[in-house]
Scaffold this active site. Structure first.
Site, short mmCIF file in Angstrom:
data_model
loop_
_atom_site.label_atom_id
_atom_site.label_comp_id
_atom_site.label_asym_id
_atom_site.label_seq_id
_atom_site.Cartn_x
_atom_site.Cartn_y
_atom_site.Cartn_z
N ARG A 119 0.82 -1.21 0.00
CA ARG A 119 0.00 0.00 0.00
C ARG A 119 0.85 1.25 0.00
O ARG A 119 0.61 2.19 -0.73
CB ARG A 119 -0.89 -0.03 1.24
CG ARG A 119 -1.53 1.31 1.56
CD ARG A 119 -2.68 1.15 2.50
NE ARG A 119 -3.56 0.12 2.02
CZ ARG A 119 -4.24 -0.73 2.79
NH1 ARG A 119 -4.15 -0.64 4.10
NH2 ARG A 119 -5.01 -1.64 2.27
N TYR A 120 1.84 1.27 0.86
CA TYR A 120 2.70 2.44 1.01
C TYR A 120 3.90 2.27 0.10
O TYR A 120 4.28 1.14 -0.24
CB TYR A 120 3.16 2.57 2.45
CG TYR A 120 2.03 2.82 3.44
CD1 TYR A 120 1.43 4.07 3.54
CD2 TYR A 120 1.59 1.81 4.28
CE1 TYR A 120 0.42 4.30 4.45
CE2 TYR A 120 0.57 2.04 5.21
CZ TYR A 120 -0.01 3.28 5.29
OH TYR A 120 -1.00 3.51 6.19
N ARG A 123 7.05 0.13 2.00
CA ARG A 123 6.90 -1.01 2.92
C ARG A 123 5.73 -1.88 2.50
O ARG A 123 4.79 -1.40 1.87
CB ARG A 123 6.73 -0.54 4.37
CG ARG A 123 5.64 0.49 4.58
CD ARG A 123 6.05 1.39 5.76
NE ARG A 123 4.99 2.28 6.21
CZ ARG A 123 4.68 3.44 5.62
NH1 ARG A 123 5.29 3.80 4.52
NH2 ARG A 123 3.74 4.20 6.11
N CYS A 132 -4.13 -18.23 14.18
CA CYS A 132 -3.74 -17.55 15.41
C CYS A 132 -3.88 -18.53 16.56
O CYS A 132 -4.60 -19.52 16.45
CB CYS A 132 -4.63 -16.35 15.68
SG CYS A 132 -4.52 -15.11 14.40
N CYS A 136 -9.34 -13.37 18.30
CA CYS A 136 -9.87 -12.19 18.97
C CYS A 136 -11.22 -11.86 18.37
O CYS A 136 -11.36 -11.83 17.14
CB CYS A 136 -8.92 -11.02 18.78
SG CYS A 136 -7.22 -11.44 19.19
N CYS A 139 -11.25 -8.99 15.79
CA CYS A 139 -10.24 -9.04 14.74
C CYS A 139 -10.71 -8.38 13.44
O CYS A 139 -11.76 -8.70 12.91
CB CYS A 139 -9.84 -10.48 14.44
SG CYS A 139 -8.59 -10.59 13.16
N ARG A 141 -9.31 -8.73 10.62
CA ARG A 141 -9.11 -9.64 9.47
C ARG A 141 -9.95 -10.88 9.61
O ARG A 141 -9.57 -11.95 9.14
CB ARG A 141 -7.64 -10.05 9.38
CG ARG A 141 -6.75 -8.87 9.15
CD ARG A 141 -5.61 -9.18 8.20
NE ARG A 141 -4.81 -7.99 8.05
CZ ARG A 141 -3.66 -7.78 8.67
NH1 ARG A 141 -3.14 -8.71 9.44
NH2 ARG A 141 -3.01 -6.65 8.50
N ASP A 300 -12.07 -0.88 13.02
CA ASP A 300 -12.38 -0.87 11.58
C ASP A 300 -13.84 -1.19 11.28
O ASP A 300 -14.59 -1.59 12.16
CB ASP A 300 -11.50 -1.89 10.87
CG ASP A 300 -10.07 -1.42 10.75
OD1 ASP A 300 -9.87 -0.20 10.65
OD2 ASP A 300 -9.16 -2.28 10.76
N ASP A 337 -7.74 3.74 10.20
CA ASP A 337 -7.26 3.09 8.99
C ASP A 337 -8.34 3.31 7.94
O ASP A 337 -9.47 2.82 8.08
CB ASP A 337 -6.99 1.60 9.25
CG ASP A 337 -5.77 1.10 8.47
OD1 ASP A 337 -5.46 1.72 7.43
OD2 ASP A 337 -5.17 0.11 8.88
N LYS A 344 -3.34 4.57 7.13
CA LYS A 344 -3.62 5.09 8.48
C LYS A 344 -3.62 6.61 8.47
O LYS A 344 -2.68 7.23 7.99
CB LYS A 344 -2.56 4.57 9.43
CG LYS A 344 -2.57 3.06 9.55
CD LYS A 344 -1.40 2.56 10.35
CE LYS A 344 -1.34 1.06 10.38
NZ LYS A 344 -0.89 0.48 9.08
#
Ligand SMILES: *Cc1c(COP(=O)(O)O)cnc(C)c1O
Ligand code: SF4
Length: 424
Positions: A119-120, A123, A132, A136, A139, A141, A300, A337, A344
């Protein structure tokens, strides 16, 4: 003497009464014994008939996994326990809000190869697994996390490495998931080693919730594996002061002692940490275990987490209550985000009150108004003689920074009606 930390008590929990310390401290035992069904969960916490019924409905759509360690941290009676809210599914997850989006951050759309979001400019985020140790409830994702690992075998990784190899702009690779530290030490060594072979990859970051939900994973051997590939940074995800235990402290200190700086990214969650004082306490506690606050994320717009969302104002209020009132090190950046993949966006209270050419009026955290007189003869930096200004890797090629650098005069949205009316 510093205030001590509590070890998580587990011997008094029926499910774990015969577990030995050696088992408890073995991360593989913890993984194997993650709580995935209702009868097992009920040996740890009390559920009302309604909660049990709701949980059964939600489990038809979403997976549950709670490490024994994190389960033992939950309050046995209190359904409002923050740790429990992050771990035990509720009926609210089935609610799809009209503002929900399945991939709000366009992580899949912005992926040149599967599992890699670029995206950036400099990076890239590499999702190495969908698994995982614990799922969570908040989450972001959850569209992919916990799903069978379709394309996260070594083949998918090889494709991602190849993309990074042929993209010299990428100087920072973030390993994420899922949780990359769910892999064996050997596999982690291999991944870090492959990235280290790429000359333009300067730093590597690992995003993991292990120090919070499975601190036993942070073994001496893991730290030795990671430190071979320095500079490597870790970001973890503490959300509530209750998560700071003796075990978490040992894990974070092990990483710090191996020279691995650990940052923290919290998510602002309704009924968990949407309180300036809980957040202040959390920031103080994580600093005591040598973890540095990095971000607080606005929750999000992912599907099934609308019950965790707060207003953005809540985050601004939290920063207002931190900045100046406590150590600067304890003040993370609050970010939204951007839905649609914009990345962000930092949001904070306004400190700049007004300005002229000559003076800037600022306010501090106490409400004091102050002035800064700007130098009248400041001519600015001369890029002509600056070797860094001639380094095309450093010069911003996007956004407002590009405009300020004199590259172009405006940024325009696509399909402006005014522009469409032009005849030529
Ligand atoms: C968050 C994120 C990063 C890293 O952002 P930093 O502000 O550098 O920490 C990189 N790529 C993607 C897709 C991200 O979501
Ligand atoms: S550890 Fe991270 S990726 Fe895994 S479920 Fe939790 S928030 Fe999602």
């Amino acid at each position: 003497m510093q205030k001590g930390y509590q070890k998580v008590e587990y011997k008094n929990i029926p499910l774990f009464k015969d577990v030995t310390d050696a088992q408890w401290n073995d991360w593989k035992w913890q993984l194997k014994n993650a709580i995935r069904d209702i009868p097992t969960l009920e040996k740890v916490i009390k559920l009302t008939n309604e909660e049990r019924d709701h949980l059964a409905k939600t489990l038809k759509k979403f997976k549950m996994a709670i490490t024994p360690y994190y389960a033992a941290l939950m309050d046995k009676e209190d359904r409002h326990c923050p740790v429990r809210l992050m771990a035990v599914p509720t009926l609210s997850e089935l609610h799809v809000d009209e503002s929900d989006l399945s991939d709000p951050l366009h992580e899949d759309i912005d992926a040149p190869v599967p599992g890699l979001t670029h995206r950036y400019p400099d990076r890239a985020l590499l999702m190495v697994t969908h698994e995982c140790s614990m799922y969570c409830r908040h989450c972001t994702r959850r569209r992919i996390v916990g799903e069978p690992d379709l394309n996260t075998g070594l083949g998918h990784l090889e494709q991602a490495f190849e993309y990074i190899r042929k993209t010299p702009e990428i100087r920072d690779v973030l390993l994420s998931g899922g949780d990359p530290l769910i892999f064996s030490d050997e596999r982690i060594d291999y991944i870090l080693g492959e990235l280290r072979k790429i000359e333009h990859v300067e730093i590597i970051r690992i995003g993991t919730r292990m120090p919070v939900v499975l601190p036993q994973r942070i073994t001496d051997n893991l730290c030795n594996v990671i430190r071979k590939h320095h500079p490597v940074y870790v970001n973890t995800h503490f959300n509530h002061p209750k998560e700071i235990t003796e075990e978490a402290k040992i894990a974070c200190e092990k990483l710090a002692d191996a020279g691995i700086r650990v940052g923290n990214q919290s998510v602002l969650l309704k009924d968990v940490n949407d309180c300036s004082n809980i957040m202040k306490k959390l920031m103080h506690e994580i600093l005591r275990i040598r973890v540095i606050p990095y971000y607080i994320y606005q929750c999000d717009l992912s599907e099934g987490i609308s019950h965790f969302r707060t207003t953005i104002s809540k985050g601004i209020e939290i920063i207002e209550n931190l900045r100046g009132h406590t150590s600067g090190l304890a003040v993370p950046t609050f970010v939204v985000d951007a839905p649609g993949g914009g990345g962000k966006i930092p949001v904070m209270p306004d400190y700049l009150v007004s300005q002229t050419e000559k003076r800037v009026v600022l306010r501090n955290y106490e409400g004091v108004l102050t002035t800064y007189t700007q130098p009248s003869d400041y001519k600015g930096h001369n890029p002509e003689n600056c070797e860094y200004c001639h380094d095309q890797n450093l010069v911003a090629k996007d956004g407002i920074a590009k405009l300020l650098n004199g590259e172009g005069t405006s940024l325009q949205p696509e399909n402006l009606r005014r522009i469409n009316r032009h005849t030529k």
